[in-house]
Motif scaffolding. Structure first.
Motif, short mmCIF file in Angstrom:
data_model
loop_
_atom_site.label_atom_id
_atom_site.label_comp_id
_atom_site.label_asym_id
_atom_site.label_seq_id
_atom_site.Cartn_x
_atom_site.Cartn_y
_atom_site.Cartn_z
N GLU A 232 -25.05 23.30 26.51
CA GLU A 232 -24.56 22.68 25.29
C GLU A 232 -25.54 21.58 24.88
OE1 GLU A 232 -20.57 21.24 25.71
OE2 GLU A 232 -19.90 23.10 26.66
N THR A 233 -25.59 21.30 23.59
CA THR A 233 -26.49 20.28 23.07
C THR A 233 -26.24 18.93 23.73
OG1 THR A 233 -26.62 21.42 20.95
CG2 THR A 233 -27.29 19.12 20.96
N LYS A 234 -24.99 18.56 23.92
CA LYS A 234 -24.69 17.25 24.53
C LYS A 234 -25.17 17.20 25.99
CE LYS A 234 -19.94 18.15 26.00
NZ LYS A 234 -18.55 17.72 25.94
N VAL A 235 -25.14 18.33 26.68
CA VAL A 235 -25.65 18.38 28.06
C VAL A 235 -27.17 18.26 28.05
CG1 VAL A 235 -25.85 19.83 30.12
CG2 VAL A 235 -23.66 19.69 28.90
N GLN A 236 -27.83 18.94 27.13
CA GLN A 236 -29.28 18.84 27.01
C GLN A 236 -29.70 17.38 26.77
OE1 GLN A 236 -31.01 21.82 24.25
NE2 GLN A 236 -29.00 22.77 24.32
N ASP A 237 -28.99 16.73 25.86
CA ASP A 237 -29.31 15.34 25.54
C ASP A 237 -29.03 14.41 26.72
OD1 ASP A 237 -30.08 16.23 23.04
OD2 ASP A 237 -28.22 15.59 22.05
N ARG A 238 -27.95 14.65 27.42
CA ARG A 238 -27.61 13.81 28.58
C ARG A 238 -28.67 13.97 29.67
NH1 ARG A 238 -23.52 10.80 28.95
NH2 ARG A 238 -22.82 9.97 30.93
N LEU A 239 -29.07 15.20 29.94
CA LEU A 239 -30.12 15.43 30.94
C LEU A 239 -31.40 14.69 30.55
CD1 LEU A 239 -29.62 19.24 31.64
CD2 LEU A 239 -29.26 17.40 33.28
N THR A 240 -31.74 14.74 29.28
CA THR A 240 -32.94 14.06 28.81
C THR A 240 -32.85 12.56 29.06
OG1 THR A 240 -33.37 15.76 27.16
CG2 THR A 240 -34.38 13.61 26.77
N LEU A 241 -31.68 11.98 28.83
CA LEU A 241 -31.49 10.54 29.07
C LEU A 241 -31.72 10.17 30.53
CD1 LEU A 241 -28.37 9.75 26.84
CD2 LEU A 241 -30.75 9.03 26.47
N TYR A 242 -31.36 11.05 31.45
CA TYR A 242 -31.58 10.77 32.87
C TYR A 242 -33.06 10.53 33.17
CZ TYR A 242 -26.87 12.76 33.72
OH TYR A 242 -25.53 13.03 33.73
N ALA A 243 -33.92 11.24 32.45
CA ALA A 243 -35.37 11.14 32.72
C ALA A 243 -36.07 10.12 31.84
CB ALA A 243 -36.03 12.50 32.52
N THR A 244 -35.46 9.76 30.72
CA THR A 244 -36.16 8.90 29.77
C THR A 244 -35.58 7.50 29.64
OG1 THR A 244 -34.82 9.74 27.93
CG2 THR A 244 -36.92 10.88 28.38
N VAL A 245 -34.33 7.31 30.03
CA VAL A 245 -33.69 6.00 29.86
C VAL A 245 -33.11 5.49 31.16
CG1 VAL A 245 -31.85 4.73 28.67
CG2 VAL A 245 -33.18 6.45 27.43
N TRP A 246 -32.21 6.26 31.75
CA TRP A 246 -31.41 5.76 32.87
C TRP A 246 -32.16 5.59 34.17
CZ3 TRP A 246 -26.80 9.30 31.38
CH2 TRP A 246 -26.15 8.74 30.29
N ARG A 247 -33.35 6.11 34.28
CA ARG A 247 -34.10 5.92 35.53
C ARG A 247 -34.86 4.60 35.52
NH1 ARG A 247 -39.67 9.09 36.04
NH2 ARG A 247 -40.36 9.02 33.89
N TYR A 248 -34.86 3.92 34.39
CA TYR A 248 -35.59 2.65 34.27
C TYR A 248 -34.66 1.45 34.31
CZ TYR A 248 -39.49 5.59 32.86
OH TYR A 248 -40.48 6.53 32.84
N PRO A 249 -35.18 0.31 34.75
CA PRO A 249 -34.36 -0.92 34.73
C PRO A 249 -33.93 -1.25 33.30
CG PRO A 249 -36.39 -1.27 35.97
CD PRO A 249 -36.52 0.07 35.30
N GLY A 250 -32.76 -1.86 33.21
CA GLY A 250 -32.27 -2.29 31.91
C GLY A 250 -31.45 -1.27 31.16
N ALA A 251 -31.22 -0.11 31.75
CA ALA A 251 -30.42 0.91 31.07
C ALA A 251 -28.98 0.43 30.90
CB ALA A 251 -30.45 2.22 31.84
N GLY A 252 -28.54 -0.42 31.83
CA GLY A 252 -27.23 -1.04 31.70
C GLY A 252 -26.04 -0.14 31.99
N LEU A 253 -26.27 1.02 32.57
CA LEU A 253 -25.17 1.93 32.86
C LEU A 253 -25.20 2.36 34.33
CD1 LEU A 253 -25.48 4.31 29.78
CD2 LEU A 253 -23.74 2.56 30.13
N ASP A 254 -24.03 2.40 34.91
CA ASP A 254 -23.90 2.99 36.23
C ASP A 254 -23.38 4.41 36.03
OD1 ASP A 254 -24.74 0.81 37.75
OD2 ASP A 254 -22.75 -0.09 37.72
N ILE A 255 -24.04 5.34 36.64
CA ILE A 255 -23.63 6.74 36.52
C ILE A 255 -22.60 7.02 37.61
CG2 ILE A 255 -24.39 9.14 36.59
CD1 ILE A 255 -27.19 8.09 35.72
N PRO A 256 -21.40 7.46 37.24
CA PRO A 256 -20.38 7.75 38.25
C PRO A 256 -20.81 8.89 39.19
CG PRO A 256 -19.41 7.70 36.05
CD PRO A 256 -20.90 7.67 35.88
N LEU A 257 -20.32 8.85 40.41
CA LEU A 257 -20.66 9.87 41.40
C LEU A 257 -20.28 11.26 40.91
CD1 LEU A 257 -21.81 10.42 44.21
CD2 LEU A 257 -19.53 9.97 45.16
#
Length: 135
Positions: free
Chosen positions: A79-104
């Motif tokens: 799904e498009t939302k899954v594609q976008d979420r996966l992209t965020l894991y590599a482009t935003v959330w792996r860096y400091p300052g993302a401000g989000l904790d990913i639930p287990l």
């Protein structure tokens, strides 16, 4: 081409292996790391399909862009939302300052998605590419 495909698959499988093993840490699991490796697995499997169809793989982490480069019959079902979420894991959330904790639970889901994409993509690839070892 077979050797190149094998390299992409080996790298993708190593990312999945890292994600799976890291999940075993349970509540101590760095979920951003798990999600990053799950995304990398998906990205590399898509890039393997690009090689298989004779295209070059651009240097991007954007799953939606990569998937769009594939022939429609080769595109993993995401799904498009899954594609976008996966992209965020590599482009935003792996860096400091993302401000989000990913639930287990989300980290577990990202690994399930990577496993599903792996299984789906491998159905399109030649058997020779799926075997480890020499040509």
């Amino acid at each position: 081409m077979i050797a190149t495909l094998r390299e992409w698959l080996a790298k993708a499988d190593n990312d999945l292996l890292n994600a799976v093993h890291t999940l075993k840490l349970g509540s101590d699991c760095p979920t951003d790391t798990v999600c990053f490796h799950a995304q990398q697995c998906v990205e590399k499997y898509i890039k393997a399909l690009l090689v298989f169809q004779g295209a070059t793989s651009p240097k991007t982490h954007n799953i939606r862009e990569l998937r769009a480069l594939l022939r429609p019959r080769l595109r993993p079902k995401l799904e498009t939302k899954v594609q976008d979420r996966l992209t965020l894991y590599a482009t935003v959330w792996r860096y400091p300052g993302a401000g989000l904790d990913i639930p287990l639970g989300e980290a577990r889901e990202s690994v399930a998605i990577a496993r599903r994409v792996r299984k789906e993509v491998r159905k399109h690839l030649p058997r020779a590419a799926l075997r480890r070892g020499r040509k």
